[in-house]
Write an enzyme that holds these catalytic residues in place. Structure first.
Site, PDB file in Angstrom:
ATOM      1  N   CYS A   1      82.902 -47.940 -69.421  1.00 18.04           N
ATOM      2  CA  CYS A   1      82.309 -49.115 -70.055  1.00 18.04           C
ATOM      3  C   CYS A   1      81.472 -48.787 -71.263  1.00 18.04           C
ATOM      4  O   CYS A   1      81.053 -49.828 -71.911  1.00 18.04           O
ATOM      5  CB  CYS A   1      81.207 -49.534 -68.765  1.00 18.04           C
ATOM      6  SG  CYS A   1      81.974 -49.612 -67.219  1.00 18.04           S
TER       7      CYS A   1
HETATM    8  N1  CIR Z   1      83.277 -52.435 -68.182  1.00 24.09           N
HETATM    9  C1  CIR Z   1      82.121 -52.378 -67.131  1.00 24.09           C
HETATM   10  O1  CIR Z   1      82.377 -52.157 -66.070  1.00 24.09           O
HETATM   11  N2  CIR Z   1      81.040 -52.540 -67.690  1.00 24.09           N
HETATM   12  C2  CIR Z   1      79.809 -52.571 -67.063  1.00 24.09           C
HETATM   13  C3  CIR Z   1      78.900 -53.493 -67.473  1.00 24.09           C
HETATM   14  C4  CIR Z   1      77.467 -53.229 -66.939  1.00 24.09           C
HETATM   15  C5  CIR Z   1      76.391 -54.434 -67.203  1.00 24.09           C
HETATM   16  N3  CIR Z   1      75.172 -54.088 -66.671  1.00 24.09           N
HETATM   17  C6  CIR Z   1      76.737 -55.910 -66.591  1.00 24.09           C
HETATM   18  O2  CIR Z   1      76.682 -56.159 -65.521  1.00 24.09           O
HETATM   19  O3  CIR Z   1      77.251 -56.283 -67.477  1.00 24.09           O
END
Ligand code: CIR
Length: 433
Positions: A423
């Protein structure tokens, strides 16, 4: 400055250029009342999160040619005064900023404009006793999730997608990415023709009222010919169809493009917000999975709709599981279980991004150190498990010596923001593609 040729036809090929974002003041301003709305599960101890992120970047740099920060790229794009003015105007149209705030952002030096847009800008007279419960009153509000660089844009093959975010907290991020792709001196040779998807530009122009959402964590480029896209809490089926149409149109001009888009029908829940929270590829022959969603016989097995991009008319077929659907298109992957064989550890480690490994080269991955049962499963599959400190202390250690490696990074703070190593990265180019 050397131009960067976008080229991502694999989840595993050796990294050339990758974009990340060091968590800045935007994470230090979060108070408990903001957390839920801003999609974090806790408040971060910023200095420690930055140390962890620095270690992560150093691990990436052991293999990648370049590890770039989106904030630096954004500042470089804004050096052109016309670009800076246009950005502020588009931000105003997107989120409705008042005139005096726009004037302030326009009059700042590019680094300050970028810092304010990312780190936030309080009101001059903001009372120090403000108690944040529901209201979110900043002159320009911070965007702490930019740390998760995977989501607001994606490089797919030799083109890119400006994603549109499902949540209010992240709606500003794709605009920054859109400006970097269109105006950064190393990227601006790519044209509109290289853009697969963009709901942000038509939204700003008033051509559409409600964008369909698609986030990068749902997009996996599994080979030159195959994409898997999660239809999830964050990515709508309509958006996936728009992407498929765009890829198909491109294919009609140049048949070197993708043949199959596998749409994975996901549960709509936070623990599995994106496909990459439950499935990542670790080598040419292996993937890490959250077993209940991928292993034959499970009641929670995720079905797949396969879209054939080779034909002018829409051709779709359904498959009982992703691993079976992949086999049919020539990708035969052995699943390694996030959390090992213990169903409690599977759930616990999936929640802390055990299934979200990031691949630096085939069979060379990095993951959060706290997921011990997942590391044991990788060890059993032949991965040499090392912690990042050992790797960084030994300059002679060659992660590209042909062995398989898991480099565990420290992430006690980073993992509280509910995202993992994949991510936190947006590859621009991988080798050999
Ligand atoms: N690709 C992913 O799973 N990204 C994580 C994003 C975490 C962020 N706090 C969200 O909830 O969008």
């Amino acid at each position: 400055m050397q131009p960067i040729q976008l080229s991502v036809f694999s989840e595993t090929a050796r990294l050339k250029q990758v974009v990340v974002h060091n968590p800045g003041p935007e994470v230090d301003q979060m108070v408990p009342g903001m957390m839920e709305k801003l999609l974090f599960d806790d408040i971060l101890y910023g200095d420690l999160a930055r140390q962890e992120h620095a270690q992560f970047r150093q691990v990436l740099a052991r293999v990648a040619d370049e590890v770039l920060d989106i904030q630096d790229l954004f500042i470089e794009a804004l050096q052109d005064e016309g670009v800076k003015l246009a950005f502020v105007e588009d931000l105003r149209r997107l989120v409705g900023l008042p005139d005096d705030t726009c004037n302030l952002l326009r009059d700042m030096a590019p680094a300050d404009t970028a810092r304010s847009v990312i780190g936030g800008l309080p009101w001059d007279d903001m009372p120090s006793h403000t108690h944040w419960e529901e209201e979110f009153d900043y002159r320009v509000r911070p965007i702490p999730n930019l740390l998760f660089m995977r989501d607001p844009a994606s490089v797919i093959g030799d083109g890119y997608s400006v994603n549109s975010m499902a949540t209010w907290a992240r709606e500003r991020e794709p605009l920054i990415l859109s400006y970097v792709f269109r105006h950064h001196p190393r990227l601006k040779h790519h044209t509109e023709h290289d853009k697969w998807f963009d709901q942000v530009t038509p939204l700003i122009r008033g051509e559409i009222k409600a964008p369909v959402s698609m986030e990068g964590g749902d997009i996996l480029v599994l080979s030159h010919k195959v994409l898997a896209v999660g239809c999830s809490e964050r990515t709508q089926a309509d958006a996936i169809h728009l992407l498929a149409e765009s890829l198909r149109a491109h294919r009609a001009e140049d048949d070197s493009s993708f043949d199959h888009l596998l749409m994975v029908l996901m549960p709509k829940k936070r623990s599995a917000m994106h496909l990459d929270t439950i499935f990542t590829r670790t080598s040419e022959a292996e993937c890490l999975v959250y077993p209940p969603y991928f292993v034959e016989g499970s009641r929670e097995l995720l079905n797949v709709t396969s879209i054939d991009l080779r034909h002018p008319e829409l051709r779709m077929s359904t498959h009982p599981s992703l691993l079976k659907a992949l086999k049919r298109v020539g990708i035969d992957l052995r699943p390694i279980f996030c959390g090992g064989n213990d169903f409690i550890l599977q759930q616990r480690e999936q929640w802390t991004d055990g299934a979200n490994a990031f691949c630096l080269a085939p069979g060379v991955i990095t993951s959060y150190g706290r997921n011990l049962a997942t590391a044991e499963a990788l060890d059993r599959a032949g991965y040499r498990v090392l912690n990042a400190k050992e790797v960084l202390a030994d300059p002679a250690l060659d992660l590209l010596d042909g062995q398989k490696y898991l480099v565990q990074i420290e992430a006690g703070e980073l993992s509280r923001a509910r995202g993992g190593p994949r991510c936190m990265t947006m590859p621009l180019a991988r080798e050999g593609s």
